[in-house]
Design a protein around this motif. Structure first.
Motif, PDB file in Angstrom:
ATOM      1  N   ASP A 234       0.961  -1.324   0.013  1.00 28.12           N
ATOM      2  CA  ASP A 234      -0.191  -0.003  -0.214  1.00 28.12           C
ATOM      3  C   ASP A 234       0.780   1.137  -0.080  1.00 28.12           C
ATOM      4  O   ASP A 234       2.216   1.360  -0.128  1.00 28.12           O
ATOM      5  N   VAL A 235       0.082   2.489  -0.129  1.00 25.08           N
ATOM      6  CA  VAL A 235       0.941   3.805   0.002  1.00 25.08           C
ATOM      7  C   VAL A 235       1.915   3.935   1.129  1.00 25.08           C
ATOM      8  O   VAL A 235       2.956   4.569   1.161  1.00 25.08           O
ATOM      9  N   LEU A 236       1.712   3.022   2.182  1.00 26.48           N
ATOM     10  CA  LEU A 236       2.271   3.295   3.468  1.00 26.48           C
ATOM     11  C   LEU A 236       3.825   2.194   3.608  1.00 26.48           C
ATOM     12  O   LEU A 236       4.406   2.310   4.511  1.00 26.48           O
ATOM     13  N   GLY A 237       3.627   1.557   2.272  1.00 25.61           N
ATOM     14  CA  GLY A 237       4.815   0.484   2.245  1.00 25.61           C
ATOM     15  C   GLY A 237       4.624  -0.646   3.089  1.00 25.61           C
ATOM     16  O   GLY A 237       5.295  -1.561   3.180  1.00 25.61           O
ATOM     17  N   ARG A 238       3.301  -1.161   3.349  1.00 30.68           N
ATOM     18  CA  ARG A 238       2.961  -2.308   4.141  1.00 30.68           C
ATOM     19  C   ARG A 238       2.581  -3.339   2.977  1.00 30.68           C
ATOM     20  O   ARG A 238       1.871  -3.112   2.153  1.00 30.68           O
ATOM     21  N   GLU A 239       3.284  -4.232   3.137  1.00 28.88           N
ATOM     22  CA  GLU A 239       2.901  -5.542   2.388  1.00 28.88           C
ATOM     23  C   GLU A 239       1.479  -5.991   2.565  1.00 28.88           C
ATOM     24  O   GLU A 239       1.117  -6.535   3.824  1.00 28.88           O
ATOM     25  N   VAL A 240       0.694  -6.046   1.564  1.00 30.05           N
ATOM     26  CA  VAL A 240      -0.711  -6.484   1.888  1.00 30.05           C
ATOM     27  C   VAL A 240      -1.026  -7.768   1.063  1.00 30.05           C
ATOM     28  O   VAL A 240      -1.933  -8.463   1.192  1.00 30.05           O
ATOM     29  N   LYS A 241      -0.188  -8.190   0.071  1.00 34.12           N
ATOM     30  CA  LYS A 241      -0.333  -9.477  -0.658  1.00 34.12           C
ATOM     31  C   LYS A 241       0.836 -10.050  -1.248  1.00 34.12           C
ATOM     32  O   LYS A 241       1.710  -9.293  -1.768  1.00 34.12           O
ATOM     33  N   GLU A 242       0.986 -11.244  -1.132  1.00 28.15           N
ATOM     34  CA  GLU A 242       2.196 -12.159  -1.739  1.00 28.15           C
ATOM     35  C   GLU A 242       1.510 -12.497  -3.126  1.00 28.15           C
ATOM     36  O   GLU A 242       0.695 -13.567  -3.057  1.00 28.15           O
ATOM     37  N   ILE A 243       1.807 -11.807  -4.242  1.00 27.81           N
ATOM     38  CA  ILE A 243       1.116 -12.443  -5.483  1.00 27.81           C
ATOM     39  C   ILE A 243       1.813 -13.723  -5.844  1.00 27.81           C
ATOM     40  O   ILE A 243       1.035 -14.774  -6.260  1.00 27.81           O
ATOM     41  N   VAL A 244       2.917 -13.792  -5.880  1.00 29.47           N
ATOM     42  CA  VAL A 244       3.600 -15.100  -6.185  1.00 29.47           C
ATOM     43  C   VAL A 244       5.059 -15.182  -5.580  1.00 29.47           C
ATOM     44  O   VAL A 244       5.846 -14.206  -5.375  1.00 29.47           O
ATOM     45  N   SER A 245       5.631 -16.298  -5.302  1.00 32.71           N
ATOM     46  CA  SER A 245       6.827 -16.652  -4.730  1.00 32.71           C
ATOM     47  C   SER A 245       7.228 -18.008  -5.081  1.00 32.71           C
ATOM     48  O   SER A 245       6.360 -18.944  -4.809  1.00 32.71           O
ATOM     49  N   GLY A 246       8.336 -18.071  -5.706  1.00 28.27           N
ATOM     50  CA  GLY A 246       8.944 -19.442  -5.890  1.00 28.27           C
ATOM     51  C   GLY A 246      10.188 -19.425  -7.027  1.00 28.27           C
ATOM     52  O   GLY A 246      10.379 -18.403  -7.343  1.00 28.27           O
ATOM     53  N   PHE A 247      10.225 -20.718  -7.482  1.00 29.88           N
ATOM     54  CA  PHE A 247      11.362 -20.910  -8.486  1.00 29.88           C
ATOM     55  C   PHE A 247      10.804 -20.539  -9.838  1.00 29.88           C
ATOM     56  O   PHE A 247       9.836 -21.257 -10.332  1.00 29.88           O
TER      57      PHE A 247
END
Length: 283
Positions: A234-247
């Motif tokens: 978000d605009v405050l720099g807080r992570e709100v969602k991990e869209i994808v993570s992996g190899f």
């Protein structure tokens, strides 16, 4: 002209020529995109059989968990193990193969908790003879690519790709939740022209369509294979969602972001790949 520059130019020309050709998947619905969201049993999912017997108990569901260019994945919850590893399995079938031909098996997988063991196999539909396998692979909470090459024997015309989930060593993890996506069986002897050769630099592209409502596509390019993490802030720099993570393999990749559950506001998405970091505003 400097000799090193000539050699470097020749290298990139060869690299471009090599990557103009890539084998295409021959198996049906490996990314589950043809299936509706929600619970599934039996042959509800096109190209797949969902099996549990021998006392094993499992639940299957198509969920939103993006890998590569899709927005769907198969979620499997195993409550009770069967008497052998194949009592709970998901089977991608059938697909046509050529005898005495080399193929590559590739699939993405992860678990909600690290530790469950899964067998990934490919073989003959009637006799169940295996042509290749990745045996007792330990899954983690991040997407990983399972891959191996195999050669079909003489006389075969069809193949199947079972994923066995009922390994006895999974007892300590019950109930276990496993995600499967992007199963690909590719013929390594067939060259098909690829209009998108391997990129030479890392790049994060602007999401599209824009404005979007509620799903948007995010594309990125990787010159090298490696661990990738794509997140939303978000605009405050807080992570709100991990869209994808992996190899991820080297190449261009697309993921879908469903923003229907986000509150209105300004958001940014960040790509982390090897030592590369890039941030763009979501529009």
């Amino acid at each position: 002209m400097n000799k090193s520059k000539i050699n470097l130019t020749a290298f990139f020309l060869l690299l471009f020529a090599f990557n103009k050709f890539i084998a295409q998947p021959i198996n049906p619905n490996g990314s589950f995109e043809e299936a509706p969201y929600g619970p599934a049993v039996g042959t509800d999912i096109t190209g797949w059989s969902l099996i549990f017997n021998g006392g094993g108990k499992a639940y299957f569901e198509i969920v939103d968990s993006p890998v590569y260019d899709g927005i769907k994945a198969l979620k499997v919850i195993v409550d009770t193990l069967g008497s052998n590893p194949w009592d709970i399995q998901v089977v991608n079938e059938p697909f046509t193969v050529k005898p005495n031909t080399k193929y590559r098996y590739s699939v993405m997988a992860k678990a909600e908790q690290s530790g469950p063991v899964v067998n990934f196999t490919v073989g003959e539909p009637i006799s169940y003879a295996e042509w290749g396998r990745a045996h007792q692979r330990v899954l983690t909470t991040e997407w990983q690519q399972i891959t191996f090459d195999f050669t079909t024997p003489a006389g075969v015309t069809e193949g199947r790709a079972p994923i066995h989930l009922s390994e006895n060593m999974n007892k300590t993890f019950l109930p276990i939740t496993i995600y499967i996506d992007d199963l690909r069986i590719t013929d390594l002897t067939v060259n098909v022209e690829n209009e998108n050769p391997k990129p030479l630099v890392y790049e994060l592209y602007q999401n599209y369509p824009n404005p979007f409502n509620p799903v948007t596509t995010i594309e990125f390019a990787l010159p090298l294979s490696g661990k990738v993490r794509l997140t939303l802030f978000d605009v405050l720099g807080r992570e709100v969602k991990e869209i994808v993570s992996g190899f991820f393999d080297a190449g261009k990749h697309k993921v879908k972001l469903d923003a229907s559950k986000l509150t209105s506001g300004v958001y940014y998405y960040k790509l982390e790949a090897n030592d590369f970091v890039s941030i763009k505003k979501l529009i």
